[in-house]
Design an enzyme around this catalytic site. Structure first.
Site, short mmCIF file in Angstrom:
data_model
loop_
_atom_site.label_atom_id
_atom_site.label_comp_id
_atom_site.label_asym_id
_atom_site.label_seq_id
_atom_site.Cartn_x
_atom_site.Cartn_y
_atom_site.Cartn_z
N ARG A 1 73.73 34.81 61.98
CA ARG A 1 72.52 35.27 62.72
C ARG A 1 72.72 36.68 63.30
O ARG A 1 72.20 37.00 64.37
CB ARG A 1 72.16 34.31 63.85
CG ARG A 1 71.81 32.90 63.43
CD ARG A 1 70.53 32.85 62.58
NE ARG A 1 70.08 31.50 62.36
CZ ARG A 1 70.45 30.74 61.32
NH1 ARG A 1 71.30 31.20 60.42
NH2 ARG A 1 69.97 29.52 61.18
N SER B 1 65.03 27.65 66.11
CA SER B 1 66.16 27.44 67.04
C SER B 1 66.12 28.51 68.13
O SER B 1 66.13 29.70 67.81
CB SER B 1 67.49 27.58 66.30
OG SER B 1 67.59 26.63 65.27
N GLU C 1 69.13 32.91 70.32
CA GLU C 1 68.91 33.51 69.00
C GLU C 1 67.64 34.36 69.01
O GLU C 1 67.56 35.42 68.38
CB GLU C 1 68.78 32.40 67.94
CG GLU C 1 68.41 32.95 66.57
CD GLU C 1 68.06 31.89 65.53
OE1 GLU C 1 68.87 30.99 65.30
OE2 GLU C 1 66.98 32.01 64.94
#
Ligand code: FAD
Ligand code: EPU
Length: 335
Positions: A161, A235, A331
């Site tokens: 990520r 998420s 995130e």
């Protein structure tokens, strides 16, 4: 055309209502250049599908929506193909086009919302695949010099990520197009257990890339809320990567905690599991909460503010730190 004082609710999948001082779209580099001249000195936000953002206040600047289209097969051999897509293409449309051509490599990334241009930003990933596995290069407009730079896989510094565009080059580039190297001799990735069992449910014994895509879509639909029905950005937190000794400590109290391979000496822990164990899963606070099927997803039931969701995320981070000694990292990009 530029608009002033625009409500961004339709432009972010969390469905947060905040206003942007200016809002405009660009469909090619010349339009982008003109907008950068027009809004020189203003704060800028390059927007794709708005599926990885949380607005916590009005945006005092110019939101520029990337709508650069295009799909080209740059090269095709009996074994492989290189495809190039405009940054403003919808990611899932690209996945479907590649599947139609029988170009394999991104079928596990079916149904991830957002644009092609944002896909390298956080090296999108799901079900055992990340775009770094098939990424060839991208073209990006360097805002301060007006030059177009090409980044190959190494130059993007992809991680879990992560990419160079979220770190040392944050806010400096507008991604214009992305090229991927795909294969015509698929090496199917069914390593994520749920894919195998989904294929079995579908009675598929010799899966094609279309079958893998169908299986992934079915698993995703069973636990991730559709932003059209419930505001969310997927998420909210990353899965924490911790030293083996941190895991060993947690195992003393929670011997069943799932954990996954990461770089040597480290393990990846499922944040969803930690949040669920801490009792947050399914919590509802009037207009916002923690999704009842996936504890990693924070949701807006309709009229939550970004500040409320951000505060909830801070409470979760604090609680997980106290209970497990692990610090969760967001995130989602906070604005
Ligand atoms: P935006 O939210 O519009 O932008 C995200 C960031 O990228 C911002 O900082 C923005 O300024 C920047 N940006 C966007 N486009 C450009 C550009 N062209 N040039 C420069 N900067 C740009 N992610 C995963 O990795 N895996 C998943 O499985 C996954 N599942 C999801 C499920 C749901 C239901 C949702 C809502 C989200 C999910 N996500 C997932 C997160 C999200 O879909 C991805 O991060 C996606 O790549 C974001 O694309 P976007 O176009 O919406 O980006
Ligand atoms: N889990 C729980 N409770 C929950 C959620 C998960 O115990 O409420 C446990 C599961 O049982 C499993 C583990 O956590 O053992 C992992 O769960 P899952 O396979 O659902 O994946 P995830 O870690 O929650 C990650 C990505 C998703 C991606 C899926 C599939 C991150 C931060 N999230 O989720 O990406 O789609 O794997 O590969 O890495 C996103 O980034 O927005 C996103 C949705």
């Amino acid at each position: 055309m530029a608009f002033n004082n625009i409500d961004l609710k339709p432009y972010n999948t969390f469905g947060i209502s905040v206003h942007a001082k200016h809002f405009s779209r660009f469909a090619n580099v010349d339009e982008l250049k003109n907008l950068l001249i027009k809004f020189a000195g203003d704060n800028l936000l390059i927007l794709g599908g708005g599926s990885n953002l949380l607005f916590t206040e009005d945006f005092d600047g110019a939101v520029l929506r990337n709508e650069i289209k295009g799909f080209e097969i740059i090269e095709e051999t009996p074994d492989s193909a290189i495809v190039k897509a405009g940054a403003g293409e919808v990611w899932n449309d690209l996945v479907n086009k590649c599947i139609k051509h029988n170009f394999a490599g991104i079928e596990n990334l079916s149904l991830i919302p957002g644009s092609v241009g944002a896909s390298p930003m956080q090296n999108i990933g799901a079900y055992g695949v990340e775009i770094k596995d098939v990424f060839l290069e991208l073209e990006a407009y360097h805002i301060s010099s007006g030059e177009i730079h090409t980044f190959d896989n190494k130059a993007c510094e992809f991680g879990y990520r992560e990419s160079v565009f979220k770190n040392k080059f944050k806010g400096q580039y507008v991604i214009l197009s992305v090229s991927f190297k795909l294969t015509k001799k698929p090496n199917l990735n069914t390593s994520y257990g749920a894919i195998e069992s989904e294929l079995m449910k579908m009675s598929v014994t010799k899966p094609t890339i279309k079958d893998i895509s169908k299986a992934v879509i079915s698993i995703r639909k069973s636990k991730l809320p559709d932003p059209k029905e419930m505001g969310n950005a997927g998420s909210f937190f990353k899965n924490p990567v911790v030293d083996q000794k941190v895991l060993d400590e947690i195992l003393k109290t929670y011997p069943t905690i799932p954990n996954f391979a990461a770089e040597p000496g480290k393990r990846k822990l499922p944040a969803g599991w930690l949040i669920e164990q801490a009792g947050w899963k399914g919590k509802m606070y009037s207009q916002y909460g923690v999704h009842k099927l996936q504890a990693l997803v924070l949701v807006n039931y309709g009229s939550a503010t970004g500040k409320e969701i951000y505060r909830l995320s801070s409470r979760i981070i604090k609680d997980i730190e106290e209970k497990f000694g692990v610090t969760l990292e967001r995130e989602v990009n906070i604005l």
